[in-house]
Design a protein around this motif. Structure first.
Motif, short mmCIF file in Angstrom:
data_model
loop_
_atom_site.label_atom_id
_atom_site.label_comp_id
_atom_site.label_asym_id
_atom_site.label_seq_id
_atom_site.Cartn_x
_atom_site.Cartn_y
_atom_site.Cartn_z
N ALA A 1 26.75 18.04 -31.12
CA ALA A 1 27.69 18.75 -30.25
C ALA A 1 26.97 19.36 -29.05
CB ALA A 1 28.43 19.82 -31.04
N GLY A 2 25.74 19.82 -29.26
CA GLY A 2 24.96 20.37 -28.17
C GLY A 2 24.60 19.31 -27.13
N LEU A 3 24.27 18.12 -27.61
CA LEU A 3 23.98 17.01 -26.70
C LEU A 3 25.24 16.62 -25.93
CD1 LEU A 3 22.25 14.77 -25.53
CD2 LEU A 3 22.60 13.48 -27.66
N ARG A 4 26.36 16.56 -26.63
CA ARG A 4 27.62 16.25 -25.94
C ARG A 4 27.94 17.32 -24.90
NH1 ARG A 4 33.45 17.13 -27.00
NH2 ARG A 4 34.57 15.34 -26.13
N ALA A 5 27.71 18.57 -25.23
CA ALA A 5 27.97 19.65 -24.28
C ALA A 5 27.09 19.51 -23.04
CB ALA A 5 27.74 21.01 -24.95
N ALA A 6 25.84 19.09 -23.22
CA ALA A 6 24.95 18.89 -22.07
C ALA A 6 25.47 17.76 -21.18
CB ALA A 6 23.54 18.57 -22.56
N ILE A 7 25.96 16.69 -21.79
CA ILE A 7 26.52 15.57 -21.02
C ILE A 7 27.78 16.03 -20.28
CG2 ILE A 7 27.61 13.31 -21.20
CD1 ILE A 7 24.58 13.25 -21.52
N ARG A 8 28.62 16.79 -20.96
CA ARG A 8 29.83 17.30 -20.31
C ARG A 8 29.46 18.21 -19.14
NH1 ARG A 8 34.75 16.86 -22.54
NH2 ARG A 8 35.41 18.87 -21.66
N SER A 9 28.43 19.02 -19.31
CA SER A 9 27.99 19.89 -18.22
C SER A 9 27.47 19.07 -17.05
CB SER A 9 26.92 20.85 -18.73
OG SER A 9 27.45 21.76 -19.67
N ALA A 10 26.78 17.97 -17.34
CA ALA A 10 26.28 17.11 -16.28
C ALA A 10 27.43 16.50 -15.48
CB ALA A 10 25.39 16.02 -16.87
N ILE A 11 28.47 16.06 -16.17
CA ILE A 11 29.64 15.54 -15.47
C ILE A 11 30.27 16.64 -14.62
CG2 ILE A 11 31.94 14.52 -15.77
CD1 ILE A 11 30.88 13.29 -18.41
N GLY A 12 30.35 17.83 -15.20
CA GLY A 12 30.91 18.96 -14.47
C GLY A 12 30.09 19.36 -13.27
N ASP A 13 28.76 19.15 -13.33
CA ASP A 13 27.91 19.45 -12.18
C ASP A 13 28.30 18.60 -10.97
OD1 ASP A 13 26.46 21.25 -13.70
OD2 ASP A 13 24.84 19.83 -14.15
N VAL A 14 28.84 17.41 -11.24
CA VAL A 14 29.20 16.48 -10.16
C VAL A 14 30.66 16.61 -9.78
CG1 VAL A 14 29.32 14.03 -9.52
CG2 VAL A 14 27.37 14.88 -10.85
N ALA B 1 33.22 5.88 -8.72
CA ALA B 1 32.28 5.39 -7.70
C ALA B 1 30.87 5.34 -8.27
CB ALA B 1 32.31 6.30 -6.48
N ARG B 2 30.15 4.29 -7.94
CA ARG B 2 28.78 4.16 -8.46
C ARG B 2 27.90 5.32 -7.98
NH1 ARG B 2 25.67 0.76 -11.86
NH2 ARG B 2 23.76 1.97 -12.01
N HIS B 3 28.16 5.84 -6.80
CA HIS B 3 27.41 7.00 -6.33
C HIS B 3 27.60 8.18 -7.28
CE1 HIS B 3 25.57 9.93 -3.71
NE2 HIS B 3 26.69 10.62 -3.61
N ASP B 4 28.82 8.36 -7.78
CA ASP B 4 29.06 9.44 -8.74
C ASP B 4 28.33 9.17 -10.05
OD1 ASP B 4 30.59 10.78 -6.93
OD2 ASP B 4 32.51 10.47 -7.94
#
Length: 210
Positions: A121-134, A75-78
């Motif tokens: 890897a740290g940047l990827r982990a931050a992106i993964r955490s952002a996805i996990g936040d949602v 979903a675009r909202h996500d």
């Protein structure tokens, strides 16, 4: 890869992919990185001599970090919420410099490793955490382990022996470049034309915390 091993056609349709379908994914892109563009130019003689390879145009150079999902399933909202979370997470990361190259042969590509791995890897982990936040941290797509940071110069467009590619690459001087990563892009990616092309969805800066 050993030159005795065969190369594969990179453009086979992986599960879920088909013409007209696209995918949200986070990449580092390099169209505005002059040192990386010069590095690609250094390898042009190799790629020009090998019609079995599809070269990556400068505007489509990328380092894949983390997929999100097919655009018809997210979903675009996500998407907007993930971008907002990524802005918060990436604001805490300082820009960093990486070295790209020299090129080596992979079963489906000619690719250049990017190092050091730790900030990527740290940047990827931050992106993964952002996805996990949602979505919740148990619902982040793709494996957390096995990340191989690289930039592809070209993709194999047919199956066959790797010897000609390996020998041409070995006979050419090794090249590398340094560049600074200061942002990451969420893109809407397709591969309809036997190439990775995309529409930019959002760009997130690193180190923008006040």
């Amino acid at each position: 890869m050993n030159e005795a091993e065969p190369m594969r056609d990179h453009w086979w349709w992986r599960p879920g992919w088909k013409v007209g379908r696209s995918f949200y994914t986070w990449h580092i892109t390099f169209a505005d990185h002059p040192d990386v563009l010069r590095l690609v130019a250094d390898y042009e003689p190799v790629l020009a001599a090998l019609p079995r390879l599809d070269s990556v145009p400068a505007r489509w150079l990328h380092l894949t970090l983390q997929g999100v999902g097919f655009t018809d399933e997210v979903a675009r909202h996500d998407v907007d919420r993930i971008v907002d979370a990524a802005r918060t997470r990436c604001a805490e990361l300082a820009p960093f410099t990486i070295t790209i190259g020299p090129a080596h042969l992979d079963p489906e590509t000619v690719q250049m490793p990017a190092r050091p791995l730790e900030p990527l890897a740290g940047l990827r982990a931050a992106i993964r955490s952002a996805i996990g936040d949602v979505w919740g941290h148990d619902n982040v797509p793709e494996a957390e382990t096995g990340f191989r940071a690289h930039v592809s110069l070209a993709y194999s467009n047919r199956a066959g022996s790797a010897r000609d590619v390996a020998r041409t690459l070995t006979g050419h001087a090794e090249h590398s470049a340094h560049t600074t990563v200061s942002s990451v892009a969420l893109i809407d990616l397709n591969r309809d034309q036997r190439a990775y092309e995309w529409i930019d969805v959002a760009t997130v800066a690193l180190g923008s915390a006040s």
